[in-house]
Design a protein around this motif. Structure first.
Motif, short mmCIF file in Angstrom:
data_model
loop_
_atom_site.label_atom_id
_atom_site.label_comp_id
_atom_site.label_asym_id
_atom_site.label_seq_id
_atom_site.Cartn_x
_atom_site.Cartn_y
_atom_site.Cartn_z
N ILE A 168 10.48 6.62 4.03
CA ILE A 168 11.35 6.23 5.32
C ILE A 168 10.44 5.11 5.65
O ILE A 168 11.08 4.17 6.23
CB ILE A 168 11.32 7.50 6.36
N ASN A 169 9.02 5.27 6.00
CA ASN A 169 8.23 4.18 6.38
C ASN A 169 8.57 2.79 5.42
O ASN A 169 8.52 1.51 6.08
CB ASN A 169 6.83 4.32 6.30
N LEU A 170 8.68 2.93 4.23
CA LEU A 170 9.04 1.83 3.35
C LEU A 170 10.39 1.36 3.61
O LEU A 170 10.56 -0.02 3.92
CB LEU A 170 8.74 2.21 1.62
N ALA A 171 11.31 2.22 3.53
CA ALA A 171 12.73 1.70 3.76
C ALA A 171 12.88 0.99 5.24
O ALA A 171 13.43 -0.10 5.38
CB ALA A 171 13.70 2.87 3.65
N GLN A 172 12.20 1.68 6.31
CA GLN A 172 12.36 1.03 7.57
C GLN A 172 11.57 -0.55 7.48
O GLN A 172 12.09 -1.35 8.25
CB GLN A 172 11.55 1.77 8.54
N LYS A 173 10.69 -0.68 7.13
CA LYS A 173 9.78 -1.99 6.90
C LYS A 173 10.66 -3.07 5.78
O LYS A 173 10.49 -4.20 6.27
CB LYS A 173 8.54 -1.84 6.07
N MET A 174 11.56 -2.34 5.05
CA MET A 174 12.21 -3.47 4.22
C MET A 174 13.66 -3.51 4.50
O MET A 174 14.45 -4.42 4.03
CB MET A 174 12.12 -2.71 2.74
N VAL A 175 14.13 -2.82 5.64
CA VAL A 175 15.72 -2.63 5.82
C VAL A 175 16.21 -4.14 6.07
O VAL A 175 17.36 -4.53 5.89
CB VAL A 175 16.15 -1.77 6.84
N ASP A 176 15.57 -4.91 6.92
CA ASP A 176 16.04 -6.37 7.48
C ASP A 176 15.82 -7.66 6.26
O ASP A 176 16.70 -8.22 6.08
CB ASP A 176 15.12 -7.02 8.55
N SER B 178 0.69 -1.34 0.05
CA SER B 178 0.02 -0.13 -0.01
C SER B 178 0.97 1.29 0.25
O SER B 178 0.59 2.26 -0.63
CB SER B 178 -0.84 -0.13 1.13
N LEU B 179 2.01 1.15 0.69
CA LEU B 179 3.01 2.37 0.74
C LEU B 179 3.49 2.69 -0.79
O LEU B 179 3.47 3.80 -1.19
CB LEU B 179 4.18 2.05 1.69
N LYS B 180 3.60 1.31 -1.31
CA LYS B 180 4.49 1.45 -2.75
C LYS B 180 3.32 2.22 -3.57
O LYS B 180 3.77 2.91 -4.45
CB LYS B 180 5.09 0.11 -3.24
N SER B 181 2.02 1.65 -3.52
CA SER B 181 1.05 2.13 -4.55
C SER B 181 0.69 3.63 -4.30
O SER B 181 0.23 4.54 -5.24
CB SER B 181 -0.21 1.22 -4.27
N ALA B 182 1.04 4.06 -3.04
CA ALA B 182 0.82 5.62 -2.82
C ALA B 182 1.68 6.30 -3.29
O ALA B 182 1.46 7.60 -3.68
CB ALA B 182 0.69 5.66 -1.32
N LEU B 183 3.09 5.87 -3.65
CA LEU B 183 4.13 6.79 -3.90
C LEU B 183 3.89 7.56 -5.06
O LEU B 183 4.26 8.70 -5.29
CB LEU B 183 5.31 6.05 -4.13
N PRO B 184 3.42 6.94 -6.32
CA PRO B 184 3.41 7.83 -7.42
C PRO B 184 2.58 8.99 -7.21
O PRO B 184 2.88 9.95 -8.14
CB PRO B 184 2.56 6.64 -8.55
N ASN B 185 1.51 8.90 -6.59
CA ASN B 185 0.50 10.26 -6.16
C ASN B 185 1.06 11.20 -5.32
O ASN B 185 0.41 12.28 -5.12
CB ASN B 185 -0.79 9.55 -5.93
N LEU B 186 2.23 10.92 -4.83
CA LEU B 186 2.60 11.92 -3.56
C LEU B 186 3.33 13.00 -4.22
O LEU B 186 4.55 12.89 -5.01
CB LEU B 186 3.45 11.15 -2.64
N PRO B 187 3.20 14.07 -3.79
CA PRO B 187 4.25 15.37 -4.43
C PRO B 187 5.42 15.29 -3.52
O PRO B 187 5.56 14.38 -2.71
CB PRO B 187 3.43 16.49 -3.82
N TYR B 188 6.35 15.83 -3.92
CA TYR B 188 7.75 15.93 -3.48
C TYR B 188 7.87 16.74 -2.20
O TYR B 188 8.44 17.81 -2.25
CB TYR B 188 8.66 16.09 -4.53
N ASP B 189 7.34 16.53 -1.15
CA ASP B 189 7.12 17.27 0.02
C ASP B 189 7.50 16.36 1.32
O ASP B 189 7.77 15.03 1.07
CB ASP B 189 5.61 18.10 0.07
N THR B 190 7.30 16.76 2.25
CA THR B 190 7.36 16.07 3.54
C THR B 190 6.48 14.78 3.57
O THR B 190 7.05 13.73 4.18
CB THR B 190 7.36 16.68 4.75
N SER B 191 5.51 14.74 3.10
CA SER B 191 4.56 13.46 3.07
C SER B 191 5.28 12.49 2.24
O SER B 191 5.26 11.16 2.60
CB SER B 191 3.26 13.62 2.39
N ARG B 192 5.77 12.44 1.25
CA ARG B 192 6.85 11.76 0.31
C ARG B 192 7.91 11.30 1.18
O ARG B 192 8.29 10.21 1.14
CB ARG B 192 7.14 12.42 -1.06
N VAL B 193 8.52 12.07 1.82
CA VAL B 193 9.84 11.83 2.83
C VAL B 193 9.36 10.64 3.73
O VAL B 193 10.03 9.62 4.05
CB VAL B 193 10.26 13.13 3.21
#
Length: 220
Positions: A25-33, A6-21
């Motif tokens: 980060i949420n995606l990265a933290q979930k995938m880092v392991d 759901s985070l990946k599917s949300a990315l294309p619609n997000l502007p390049y602002d703090t919400s995208r950041v």
């Protein structure tokens, strides 16, 4: 909590602002392991946007995620570099809790390098600050790191003492994954001092949690 799809599917619609950041980060933290390479890619994009926006909190989160990546893949010195940068940005953003998470990362890195004295000193500072905040998660993590340092230097009584304090907090937080790790650590300490009855007790507690976690995964 949103899953990675759901985070990946949300990315294309997000502007390049703090919400995208925050989403990156949420995606990265979930995938880092499990998918560290992908996690690093998302963290680097978050870093680029945060710098353009002059957003120190996002920059700190990006550096911390990069540090988590390098810590997990064996690049301990690089992890120390990025945890230090993360800490600086969190201080600039007045993000006290995140400062302590970055310091916890530094403590773990020095521990893994065999610099137990430095690792323990940082963990003890984090413990004091965590207690001042009343943050159980930070306090438990600090106790866990201090216990590890005492274990390596042969002070099994103090290691068990700090591990039991961490265990009590993880029980209150219902963090059973961390609780299983702590129980195994306590069992190992009791084994080292030839208290096999207590060692078995804590091994069984850890095993019981592992069974619960395996059942949850099989039902997912």
């Amino acid at each position: 909590a949103q899953n990675t799809d759901s985070l990946k599917s949300a990315l294309p619609n997000l502007p390049y602002d703090t919400s995208r950041v925050v989403t990156l980060i949420n995606l990265a933290q979930k995938m880092v392991d499990n998918e560290p390479g992908e996690a690093l890619k998302y963290a680097l994009e978050a870093l680029s946007i945060s710098r353009q926006l002059k957003y120190p909190y996002g920059t700190g989160l990006s550096f911390k995620t990069m540090a988590d990546y390098y810590k997990g893949t064996g690049g301990v010195d690089t992890a120390i570099y990025y945890y230090t940068l993360a800490r600086e940005n969190f201080v600039a953003a007045n993000a006290t809790r995140q400062v302590l998470f970055a310091e916890n990362g530094l403590s773990t890195c020095y521990f893994s390098k065999g610099d137990y004295e430095r690792g323990q000193k940082i963990a003890e500072e984090v413990l004091k600050k965590g207690e001042a905040l009343g943050d159980k998660k930070i306090i438990a993590g600090a106790h866990m790191r201090i216990a590890n340092c005492y274990s390596e230097t042969g002070n099994h009584a103090e290691s068990i003492n700090h591990s039991l304090q961490a265990a009590r907090l993880y029980e209150e937080l219902n963090d059973i994954k961390s609780l299983a790790i702590i129980y195994n650590n306590i069992a190992s300490e009791f084994k080292d001092i030839n208290d096999f009855k207590s060692a078995l007790d804590y091994n069984l507690r850890a095993l019981e949690i592992k069974k619960k976690l395996d059942n949850k995964r099989s039902l997912a």
